[in-house]
Scaffold this motif. Structure first.
Motif, PDB file in Angstrom:
ATOM      1  N   ASP A  33    -106.973 -11.023-101.938  1.00 21.06           N
ATOM      2  CA  ASP A  33    -106.564  -9.089-100.908  1.00 21.06           C
ATOM      3  C   ASP A  33    -105.466  -9.036-101.654  1.00 21.06           C
ATOM      4  O   ASP A  33    -105.339  -8.078-101.675  1.00 21.06           O
ATOM      5  N   ASN A  34    -104.330  -9.500-101.789  1.00 24.17           N
ATOM      6  CA  ASN A  34    -103.261  -9.460-102.370  1.00 24.17           C
ATOM      7  C   ASN A  34    -103.068  -8.395-103.570  1.00 24.17           C
ATOM      8  O   ASN A  34    -102.682  -7.689-104.123  1.00 24.17           O
ATOM      9  N   THR A  35    -103.782  -9.546-104.608  1.00 21.65           N
ATOM     10  CA  THR A  35    -103.850  -9.161-106.122  1.00 21.65           C
ATOM     11  C   THR A  35    -104.452  -7.054-105.937  1.00 21.65           C
ATOM     12  O   THR A  35    -103.643  -6.400-106.248  1.00 21.65           O
ATOM     13  N   LEU A  36    -105.345  -6.980-105.260  1.00 27.91           N
ATOM     14  CA  LEU A  36    -105.771  -5.794-105.190  1.00 27.91           C
ATOM     15  C   LEU A  36    -105.253  -4.816-104.010  1.00 27.91           C
ATOM     16  O   LEU A  36    -104.995  -3.891-104.730  1.00 27.91           O
ATOM     17  N   ARG A  37    -104.123  -5.136-103.371  1.00 29.02           N
ATOM     18  CA  ARG A  37    -103.279  -4.062-102.406  1.00 29.02           C
ATOM     19  C   ARG A  37    -101.844  -4.473-103.360  1.00 29.02           C
ATOM     20  O   ARG A  37    -101.702  -2.894-103.918  1.00 29.02           O
ATOM     21  N   HIS A  38    -101.913  -5.247-103.851  1.00 28.61           N
ATOM     22  CA  HIS A  38    -100.359  -4.875-104.358  1.00 28.61           C
ATOM     23  C   HIS A  38    -100.148  -5.026-106.068  1.00 28.61           C
ATOM     24  O   HIS A  38     -98.909  -4.804-106.977  1.00 28.61           O
ATOM     25  N   GLY A  39    -100.879  -5.003-107.030  1.00 35.05           N
ATOM     26  CA  GLY A  39    -101.326  -5.812-108.293  1.00 35.05           C
ATOM     27  C   GLY A  39    -101.430  -4.080-109.312  1.00 35.05           C
ATOM     28  O   GLY A  39    -101.081  -4.040-109.488  1.00 35.05           O
ATOM     29  N   GLY A  40    -102.028  -3.080-108.522  1.00 38.25           N
ATOM     30  CA  GLY A  40    -101.462  -2.033-108.945  1.00 38.25           C
ATOM     31  C   GLY A  40    -102.967  -1.398-109.684  1.00 38.25           C
ATOM     32  O   GLY A  40    -104.165  -1.923-109.089  1.00 38.25           O
ATOM     33  N   ASP A  41    -103.042  -0.352-109.940  1.00 33.10           N
ATOM     34  CA  ASP A  41    -104.234   0.459-110.062  1.00 33.10           C
ATOM     35  C   ASP A  41    -105.136   0.140-111.117  1.00 33.10           C
ATOM     36  O   ASP A  41    -106.248   0.277-110.814  1.00 33.10           O
ATOM     37  N   ASN A  42    -104.342  -0.027-112.073  1.00 25.99           N
ATOM     38  CA  ASN A  42    -104.819  -1.384-113.319  1.00 25.99           C
ATOM     39  C   ASN A  42    -105.360  -2.638-113.459  1.00 25.99           C
ATOM     40  O   ASN A  42    -104.290  -2.917-114.619  1.00 25.99           O
ATOM     41  N   VAL A  43    -105.466  -3.327-112.676  1.00 25.72           N
ATOM     42  CA  VAL A  43    -105.768  -4.982-112.396  1.00 25.72           C
ATOM     43  C   VAL A  43    -107.072  -5.464-113.157  1.00 25.72           C
ATOM     44  O   VAL A  43    -107.231  -4.983-112.616  1.00 25.72           O
ATOM     45  N   PRO A  44    -107.019  -4.975-114.342  1.00 24.76           N
ATOM     46  CA  PRO A  44    -108.356  -5.891-115.351  1.00 24.76           C
ATOM     47  C   PRO A  44    -109.328  -7.502-114.892  1.00 24.76           C
ATOM     48  O   PRO A  44    -109.619  -7.277-114.648  1.00 24.76           O
ATOM     49  N   LYS A  45    -108.417  -8.756-114.441  1.00 23.70           N
ATOM     50  CA  LYS A  45    -108.551  -9.192-113.948  1.00 23.70           C
ATOM     51  C   LYS A  45    -107.691 -10.333-113.444  1.00 23.70           C
ATOM     52  O   LYS A  45    -106.698 -10.130-113.386  1.00 23.70           O
ATOM     53  N   ILE A  46    -108.673 -11.350-112.697  1.00 25.40           N
ATOM     54  CA  ILE A  46    -108.076 -12.323-112.058  1.00 25.40           C
ATOM     55  C   ILE A  46    -108.163 -13.713-112.842  1.00 25.40           C
ATOM     56  O   ILE A  46    -109.773 -13.765-113.144  1.00 25.40           O
ATOM     57  N   ASP A  47    -107.283 -15.139-113.180  1.00 18.84           N
ATOM     58  CA  ASP A  47    -108.133 -15.956-113.342  1.00 18.84           C
ATOM     59  C   ASP A  47    -107.483 -16.702-112.918  1.00 18.84           C
ATOM     60  O   ASP A  47    -106.168 -17.203-112.117  1.00 18.84           O
ATOM     61  N   ILE A  48    -108.245 -17.882-112.704  1.00 17.89           N
ATOM     62  CA  ILE A  48    -108.444 -19.246-111.618  1.00 17.89           C
ATOM     63  C   ILE A  48    -108.432 -20.245-112.328  1.00 17.89           C
ATOM     64  O   ILE A  48    -109.997 -20.689-113.130  1.00 17.89           O
ATOM     65  N   SER A  49    -107.861 -20.983-112.749  1.00 18.89           N
ATOM     66  CA  SER A  49    -107.843 -22.456-113.663  1.00 18.89           C
ATOM     67  C   SER A  49    -107.574 -23.838-112.701  1.00 18.89           C
ATOM     68  O   SER A  49    -106.799 -23.712-111.232  1.00 18.89           O
ATOM     69  N   VAL A  50    -107.741 -25.099-113.570  1.00 22.42           N
ATOM     70  CA  VAL A  50    -107.494 -26.057-113.265  1.00 22.42           C
ATOM     71  C   VAL A  50    -106.814 -26.785-113.802  1.00 22.42           C
ATOM     72  O   VAL A  50    -107.803 -26.825-115.120  1.00 22.42           O
ATOM     73  N   LYS A  51    -105.335 -27.456-114.000  1.00 26.56           N
ATOM     74  CA  LYS A  51    -105.052 -28.168-115.084  1.00 26.56           C
ATOM     75  C   LYS A  51    -105.051 -29.777-113.952  1.00 26.56           C
ATOM     76  O   LYS A  51    -104.512 -29.657-112.666  1.00 26.56           O
ATOM     77  N   ALA A  52    -104.745 -30.886-114.791  1.00 26.62           N
ATOM     78  CA  ALA A  52    -103.684 -31.895-114.466  1.00 26.62           C
ATOM     79  C   ALA A  52    -102.379 -32.132-114.061  1.00 26.62           C
ATOM     80  O   ALA A  52    -101.982 -31.211-115.957  1.00 26.62           O
ATOM     81  N   ALA A  53    -101.987 -32.181-113.584  1.00 23.23           N
ATOM     82  CA  ALA A  53    -100.412 -32.369-113.953  1.00 23.23           C
ATOM     83  C   ALA A  53     -99.355 -33.834-112.952  1.00 23.23           C
ATOM     84  O   ALA A  53    -100.359 -34.303-112.508  1.00 23.23           O
ATOM     85  N   GLU A  54     -99.011 -33.465-113.549  1.00 23.84           N
ATOM     86  CA  GLU A  54     -97.596 -34.822-113.282  1.00 23.84           C
ATOM     87  C   GLU A  54     -98.255 -35.001-111.518  1.00 23.84           C
ATOM     88  O   GLU A  54     -97.645 -34.455-110.182  1.00 23.84           O
ATOM     89  N   GLY A  55     -99.266 -36.703-111.560  1.00 19.88           N
ATOM     90  CA  GLY A  55     -98.724 -36.753-109.517  1.00 19.88           C
ATOM     91  C   GLY A  55    -100.324 -36.260-109.462  1.00 19.88           C
ATOM     92  O   GLY A  55    -100.025 -35.963-108.379  1.00 19.88           O
TER      93      GLY A  55
END
Length: 287
Positions: A189-211
Motif C-alpha cells: 500500500d505504501n508503494t502504491l501511495r508514495h512510490g510515484g506514478d510509474n512504479v513498474p515492479k515490486i520485488d520480494i526475495s529471501v536470503k540467508a543472513a548471519e544469524g
C-alpha cells in the motif's frame, strides 16, 4: 548381549550331549538375543524420538508464551497512548467549536474552522480503527505463516494496476503473529501511495543472513529521504496516518522479527525484514 549368548553356547556344550540339542538351543538363544536387542533398540529409538518431539513442543510453547506476554505489554502501553491522543484531538475539536461561535458572521473563517473540525474527526476515526487492529494483535498465539501465500493474499487485496510483483525463494514459513499478513499489505500500500506514478515492479526475495533469514522488499519508486527514514516507524510520523508502518513493526517484534528501511533515497525503497534463528523453516519444493 553377545557375551551372554556366548556363555549360553558354552553351557549348552557342557550340559547337552546331543549335537542336535546343542544346535537347537544355541539357535533359539541367538534368535531370542536378536529379539531382545531389537526391542531394546526400538524402545530406545522411540524414547529418543519422543524426547525430541516433546522438547520441540516445549520450545514452541515457550515462544508462544513469550510472544503473548510481549503483545499484552504492547497493548497496555498503546491503550494509554491512544486514549491520550484521542483526548488531545477532542480538546482541539472543542476549541474549534468554541471558536466557531465567534465566526458565525464570517463565512470564510467558518468554512476554515469546519474543515479543521472535519480533519480532527477523521483522525479520531482512524485512531479508533487502528485500535481495532492493534487489539487483534496478540489475540491469538503465533503460528507458522507461509510467506508466498501471504504475499499473494496481500497483493490480491491491493489495487496494483500495472505494478508487477516478483518473488524469489519465498517458499518459507515464518513464525509470527497471525496479523503478519498486514505487514506485506502495508508495504504494498505504501508503494502504491508514495512510490510515484510509474512504479513498474515490486520485488520480494529471501536470503540467508548471519544469524537468521532476511526478507527483502524493494520497489522502483521514488525512495525515502534519509531524514524521513530515521522516524519512519514512529507512531504518527509518516505521510498518511503514521500507523501502518508502526503497526507492522509491532506485529513483527512480537516474535523477535525486526524491520528497517535501507534503500537509496533516489532509487526506490528497500525494507529488510530479519527473522531470527528458529523463527523460519524452508518448505520442500514439489516437482
Amino acid at each position: 548381549m553377545l557375551p551372554y549368548w556366548m556363555l549360553a553356547v558354552e553351557w549348552a556344550k557342557t550340559v547337552l550331549m546331543s549335537p542336535d540339542q546343542q544346535f537347537a538351543f544355541t539357535t533359539t538363544t541367538f534368535l531370542l538375543v536378536l529379539v531382545i536387542a531389537d526391542s531394546a533398540f526400538l524402545v530406545s529409538y522411540y524414547q529418543t524420538s519422543q524426547k525430541k518431539e516433546l522438547q520441540k513442543i516445549t520450545e514452541e510453547l515457550k515462544r508462544s508464551e513469550e510472544a503473548l506476554f510481549s503483545a499484552n505489554k504492547k497493548l497496555a502501553l498503546l491503550s494509554g497512548i491512544t486514549r491520550h491522543d484521542i483526548k488531545n484531538q477532542l480538546a482541539a475539536l472543542g476549541g474549534y467549536i468554541d471558536l466557531s461561535h465567534y465566526s458565525l458572521n464570517n463565512p470564510e473563517k467558518m468554512e476554515e474552522i469546519i474543515e479543521k473540525e472535519m480533519n480532527i474527526a477523521r483522525m479520531i476515526n482512524k485512531e479508533i480503527d487502528f485500535t481495532k487492529d492493534y487489539e487483534d494483535m496478540g489475540a491469538s498465539a503465533p503460528v507458522w505463516n507461509n510467506l508466498h501465500q501471504m504475499i499473494r493474499r496481500a497483493s490480491s487485496g491491493s489495487s496494483l494496476g500495472e505494478v508487477k510483483i516478483s518473488e524469489h525463494d519465498t517458499d518459507v514459513e515464518i513464525y509470527a503473529d497471525p496479523l503478519v499478513e498486514k505487514v506485506f499489505f502495508n508495504l504494498i500500500d505504501n508503494t502504491l501511495r508514495h512510490g510515484g506514478d510509474n512504479v513498474p515492479k515490486i520485488d520480494i526475495s529471501v536470503k540467508a543472513a548471519e544469524g537468521g533469514l532476511k526478507i527483502l522488499y524493494t520497489d522502483d519508486g521514488k525512495g525515502i529521504s534519509s531524514s524521513f527514514r530515521n522516524n519512519l516507524f514512529a507512531r504518527g510520523y509518516s505521510r498518511n496516518t503514521g500507523l501502518g508502518l508502526f503497526l507492522s513493526k509491532e506485529i513483527l517484534s512480537i516474535t523477535g522479527i525486526s524491520i528497517q528501511e535501507t534503500g537509496d533515497s533516489n532509487s526506490g525503497v528497500c525494507f529488510e525484514i530479519r527473522v531470527p534463528p528458529g523463527g523460519y523453516r524452508t518448505l520442500s519444493k514439489t516437482v
